[in-house]
Write a protein that holds these residues in place. Structure first.
Motif, PDB file in Angstrom:
ATOM      1  N   CYS A   1       0.499  -1.039  -0.045  1.00  0.00           N
ATOM      2  CA  CYS A   1      -0.151  -0.166  -0.028  1.00  0.00           C
ATOM      3  C   CYS A   1       0.458   1.018   0.167  1.00  0.00           C
ATOM      4  N   LEU A   2       2.545   1.239   0.396  1.00  0.00           N
ATOM      5  CA  LEU A   2       2.587   2.494   0.661  1.00  0.00           C
ATOM      6  C   LEU A   2       3.681   2.314  -0.436  1.00  0.00           C
ATOM      7  N   ASN A   3       3.689   1.709  -0.738  1.00  0.00           N
ATOM      8  CA  ASN A   3       4.461   1.630  -2.140  1.00  0.00           C
ATOM      9  C   ASN A   3       3.297   2.378  -3.934  1.00  0.00           C
ATOM     10  N   TRP A   4       2.384   1.705  -3.600  1.00  0.00           N
ATOM     11  CA  TRP A   4       1.517   1.478  -4.706  1.00  0.00           C
ATOM     12  C   TRP A   4       0.081   2.760  -4.969  1.00  0.00           C
ATOM     13  N   VAL A   5       0.345   3.543  -3.376  1.00  0.00           N
ATOM     14  CA  VAL A   5      -0.309   4.918  -3.098  1.00  0.00           C
ATOM     15  C   VAL A   5       0.311   5.477  -2.256  1.00  0.00           C
ATOM     16  N   VAL A   6       0.703   5.628  -1.481  1.00  0.00           N
ATOM     17  CA  VAL A   6       1.284   6.470  -0.358  1.00  0.00           C
ATOM     18  C   VAL A   6       3.011   7.368  -0.848  1.00  0.00           C
ATOM     19  N   ILE A   7       3.358   7.009  -1.649  1.00  0.00           N
ATOM     20  CA  ILE A   7       4.223   6.995  -1.899  1.00  0.00           C
ATOM     21  C   ILE A   7       4.205   7.978  -3.029  1.00  0.00           C
ATOM     22  N   PRO A   8       3.593   7.417  -4.610  1.00  0.00           N
ATOM     23  CA  PRO A   8       3.496   8.276  -5.285  1.00  0.00           C
ATOM     24  C   PRO A   8       3.331   9.231  -5.423  1.00  0.00           C
ATOM     25  N   ALA A   9       2.133   9.078  -4.388  1.00  0.00           N
ATOM     26  CA  ALA A   9       1.497  10.422  -4.248  1.00  0.00           C
ATOM     27  C   ALA A   9       2.210  11.365  -3.411  1.00  0.00           C
ATOM     28  N   PHE A  10       3.535  11.050  -2.858  1.00  0.00           N
ATOM     29  CA  PHE A  10       4.369  12.004  -2.417  1.00  0.00           C
ATOM     30  C   PHE A  10       5.501  12.346  -3.478  1.00  0.00           C
ATOM     31  N   ALA A  11       5.380  11.248  -4.100  1.00  0.00           N
ATOM     32  CA  ALA A  11       6.957  12.176  -5.055  1.00  0.00           C
ATOM     33  C   ALA A  11       6.235  13.128  -5.676  1.00  0.00           C
ATOM     34  N   ILE A  12       4.406  12.907  -6.944  1.00  0.00           N
ATOM     35  CA  ILE A  12       3.591  13.730  -7.172  1.00  0.00           C
ATOM     36  C   ILE A  12       3.890  15.303  -6.561  1.00  0.00           C
ATOM     37  N   ALA A  13       3.479  15.597  -5.244  1.00  0.00           N
ATOM     38  CA  ALA A  13       3.342  16.362  -4.923  1.00  0.00           C
ATOM     39  C   ALA A  13       4.935  16.998  -3.983  1.00  0.00           C
ATOM     40  N   THR A  14       5.785  16.183  -4.038  1.00  0.00           N
ATOM     41  CA  THR A  14       7.359  17.100  -4.007  1.00  0.00           C
ATOM     42  C   THR A  14       7.422  17.423  -5.238  1.00  0.00           C
ATOM     43  N   LEU A  15       7.633  16.807  -6.544  1.00  0.00           N
ATOM     44  CA  LEU A  15       7.797  17.399  -7.433  1.00  0.00           C
ATOM     45  C   LEU A  15       8.904  15.951  -8.183  1.00  0.00           C
ATOM     46  N   GLY A  16       9.053  14.556  -7.273  1.00  0.00           N
ATOM     47  CA  GLY A  16       9.532  13.395  -7.894  1.00  0.00           C
ATOM     48  C   GLY A  16      10.854  13.414  -6.417  1.00  0.00           C
TER      49      GLY A  16
END
Length: 135
Positions: free
Chosen positions: A36-51
């Motif tokens: 769940c962390l790898n497929w939901v939370v981290i992608p959202a965080f990566a988008i929010a922090t511009l990669g």
């Protein structure tokens, strides 16, 4: 004294069976939490922090090795518990079998995933990320 010692060995639930079941359950829970962390939370965080948040993938990849370790422990203790239960007559055969099966399924899943990723790497479909730019 020997009669009471052997009677206490044959009564109760086998400790290895409990260990196998707990290790199997905890490994699967940890695996699902990381998924769940790898497929939901981290992608959202990566988008929010511009990669910039993608460095968390490297951190979770290292921590992801805990589930297979738990599955190995569950498989070994489950098999040992089944053998002990057959010899001593203790209870817990269902727990030992459940822990063993959960652990073996997890290990097979891990092996298939590693083989699949290896095949994709060899075929050139995917490449390993260059993490040196983050450090």
């Amino acid at each position: 004294m020997n009669a009471s010692a052997s009677a206490s060995n044959s009564s109760g639930t086998n400790g290895l069976a409990v260990t196998s079941l707990v290790a199997g359950i905890l490994a699967w829970l940890f695996f699902l939490a990381l998924a769940c962390l790898n497929w939901v939370v981290i992608p959202a965080f990566a988008i929010a922090t511009l990669g910039v948040g993608t460095i968390l993938y490297a951190c979770t990849a290292i921590v992801g090795c805990i589930s297979p370790i738990g599955w190995i422990i569950g498989a070994i203790t489950g098999n040992a518990a089944k053998n002990q239960i057959r010899q001593t007559g203790q209870s817990g055969m269902g727990m030992a079998q459940a822990g063993f099966i959960m652990s073996v399924v997890g290990l097979v899943f891990t092996i298939l995933t590693i083989c699949g990723l290896g095949a994709l790497l060899v075929a050139g479909t995917i490449s390993l990320p260059d993490l040196s730019s983050y450090f």
